[in-house]
Design a protein around this motif. Sequence first.
Motif, mmCIF file in Angstrom:
data_model
loop_
_atom_site.group_PDB
_atom_site.id
_atom_site.type_symbol
_atom_site.label_atom_id
_atom_site.label_comp_id
_atom_site.label_asym_id
_atom_site.label_seq_id
_atom_site.Cartn_x
_atom_site.Cartn_y
_atom_site.Cartn_z
ATOM 1 N N ILE A 1 -24.393 -20.437 -37.200
ATOM 2 C CA ILE A 1 -24.853 -19.289 -36.415
ATOM 3 C C ILE A 1 -26.374 -19.254 -36.412
ATOM 4 O O ILE A 1 -27.028 -19.821 -37.289
ATOM 5 C CB ILE A 1 -24.297 -17.942 -36.928
ATOM 6 C CG1 ILE A 1 -24.932 -17.557 -38.267
ATOM 7 C CG2 ILE A 1 -22.791 -17.962 -37.036
ATOM 8 C CD1 ILE A 1 -25.154 -16.086 -38.439
ATOM 9 N N ARG B 1 -13.177 -18.810 -29.161
ATOM 10 C CA ARG B 1 -13.276 -17.419 -29.617
ATOM 11 C C ARG B 1 -14.331 -17.283 -30.715
ATOM 12 O O ARG B 1 -14.154 -16.551 -31.675
ATOM 13 C CB ARG B 1 -11.932 -16.934 -30.159
ATOM 14 C CG ARG B 1 -10.792 -17.072 -29.201
ATOM 15 C CD ARG B 1 -10.686 -15.838 -28.327
ATOM 16 N NE ARG B 1 -9.534 -15.930 -27.457
ATOM 17 C CZ ARG B 1 -9.629 -16.059 -26.142
ATOM 18 N NH1 ARG B 1 -10.803 -16.102 -25.570
ATOM 19 N NH2 ARG B 1 -8.553 -16.142 -25.397
ATOM 20 N N ARG C 1 -17.901 -16.416 -32.642
ATOM 21 C CA ARG C 1 -18.982 -15.432 -32.688
ATOM 22 C C ARG C 1 -19.576 -15.424 -34.092
ATOM 23 O O ARG C 1 -18.958 -15.876 -35.051
ATOM 24 C CB ARG C 1 -18.479 -14.059 -32.296
ATOM 25 C CG ARG C 1 -17.511 -13.451 -33.285
ATOM 26 C CD ARG C 1 -17.171 -12.013 -32.886
ATOM 27 N NE ARG C 1 -16.496 -11.361 -33.977
ATOM 28 C CZ ARG C 1 -15.201 -11.081 -33.983
ATOM 29 N NH1 ARG C 1 -14.450 -11.398 -32.963
ATOM 30 N NH2 ARG C 1 -14.665 -10.479 -35.008
ATOM 31 N N GLU D 1 -20.333 -13.712 -37.386
ATOM 32 C CA GLU D 1 -19.733 -12.613 -38.155
ATOM 33 C C GLU D 1 -20.813 -11.889 -38.950
ATOM 34 O O GLU D 1 -21.841 -12.467 -39.318
ATOM 35 C CB GLU D 1 -18.656 -13.159 -39.099
ATOM 36 C CG GLU D 1 -17.539 -13.914 -38.413
ATOM 37 C CD GLU D 1 -16.644 -13.030 -37.558
ATOM 38 O OE1 GLU D 1 -16.622 -11.792 -37.784
ATOM 39 O OE2 GLU D 1 -15.967 -13.579 -36.671
ATOM 40 N N TYR E 1 -30.326 -10.930 -30.961
ATOM 41 C CA TYR E 1 -29.194 -11.669 -30.408
ATOM 42 C C TYR E 1 -28.683 -12.628 -31.470
ATOM 43 O O TYR E 1 -29.462 -13.120 -32.295
ATOM 44 C CB TYR E 1 -29.670 -12.448 -29.173
ATOM 45 C CG TYR E 1 -28.599 -13.203 -28.439
ATOM 46 C CD1 TYR E 1 -27.699 -12.543 -27.612
ATOM 47 C CD2 TYR E 1 -28.484 -14.577 -28.556
ATOM 48 C CE1 TYR E 1 -26.717 -13.232 -26.919
ATOM 49 C CE2 TYR E 1 -27.509 -15.284 -27.862
ATOM 50 C CZ TYR E 1 -26.638 -14.603 -27.051
ATOM 51 O OH TYR E 1 -25.666 -15.277 -26.371
ATOM 52 N N THR E 2 -27.393 -12.896 -31.470
ATOM 53 C CA THR E 2 -26.830 -13.938 -32.331
ATOM 54 C C THR E 2 -25.960 -14.845 -31.470
ATOM 55 O O THR E 2 -25.467 -14.435 -30.418
ATOM 56 C CB THR E 2 -25.943 -13.355 -33.452
ATOM 57 O OG1 THR E 2 -24.824 -12.691 -32.871
ATOM 58 C CG2 THR E 2 -26.711 -12.420 -34.360
ATOM 59 N N TYR E 3 -25.835 -16.076 -31.916
ATOM 60 C CA TYR E 3 -24.872 -16.968 -31.281
ATOM 61 C C TYR E 3 -24.350 -17.942 -32.313
ATOM 62 O O TYR E 3 -24.926 -18.098 -33.395
ATOM 63 C CB TYR E 3 -25.449 -17.678 -30.056
ATOM 64 C CG TYR E 3 -26.572 -18.650 -30.321
ATOM 65 C CD1 TYR E 3 -26.322 -20.006 -30.477
ATOM 66 C CD2 TYR E 3 -27.897 -18.210 -30.369
ATOM 67 C CE1 TYR E 3 -27.353 -20.901 -30.690
ATOM 68 C CE2 TYR E 3 -28.931 -19.103 -30.582
ATOM 69 C CZ TYR E 3 -28.656 -20.451 -30.726
ATOM 70 O OH TYR E 3 -29.687 -21.332 -30.941
#
Length: 176
Positions: free
Chosen positions: A46, A92, A94, A96, A123-125
């Motif tokens: 992430i 799915r 993301r 966490e 923002y996160t990815y």
Amino acid sequence: DLLSDTIHTVRGRVVVNAAGPWVDRVRELAMIRERGTRLIRTTKGIHCLLPRLTDQAVYLSAQDDRMIFMIPWRQWSLGGTTDTDFDGDPDRLRAEKAEVAYLLGELSRVFPDPRVDEANVIYTYAGVRPLTFETGKSASRVSRQHKVFAEAGGKFLSITGTKLTCFGSLAEEVGT
């Protein structure tokens, strides 16, 4: 063919399975099992986008010996990355809350700035790495080198362990 409204059949001599984290699923659909059912080990990483904290790229070793970084990106700073095993659905994916907390905690050791805080995350990815399956190694110790596995008499090639940044050398290897 959109110009002539004709349907053409094209046959290839080789199928290159460059499906990233879906490599094993594609092999399953093609009923390719010569090398077993598992070629890849998926790990998750992430990233967090924060207010600008540095004008230089900074790489550091986390307390658990993972490598993380903070790099300038436009008017922000991009912090990354975690490296944990992932066995979920890549569709799915993301970041966490616990992963964000881990990353911010490690980054704050080098950047003791109050802006390194969950409240300031813009923002996160998340992404999944299609690493080559290796037994007995931690997620962060598995090789990132690409490998090409030939199956079905060399007519089905599966690629593991790479990133898009390695496409040149990988394309050369697959072409030989």
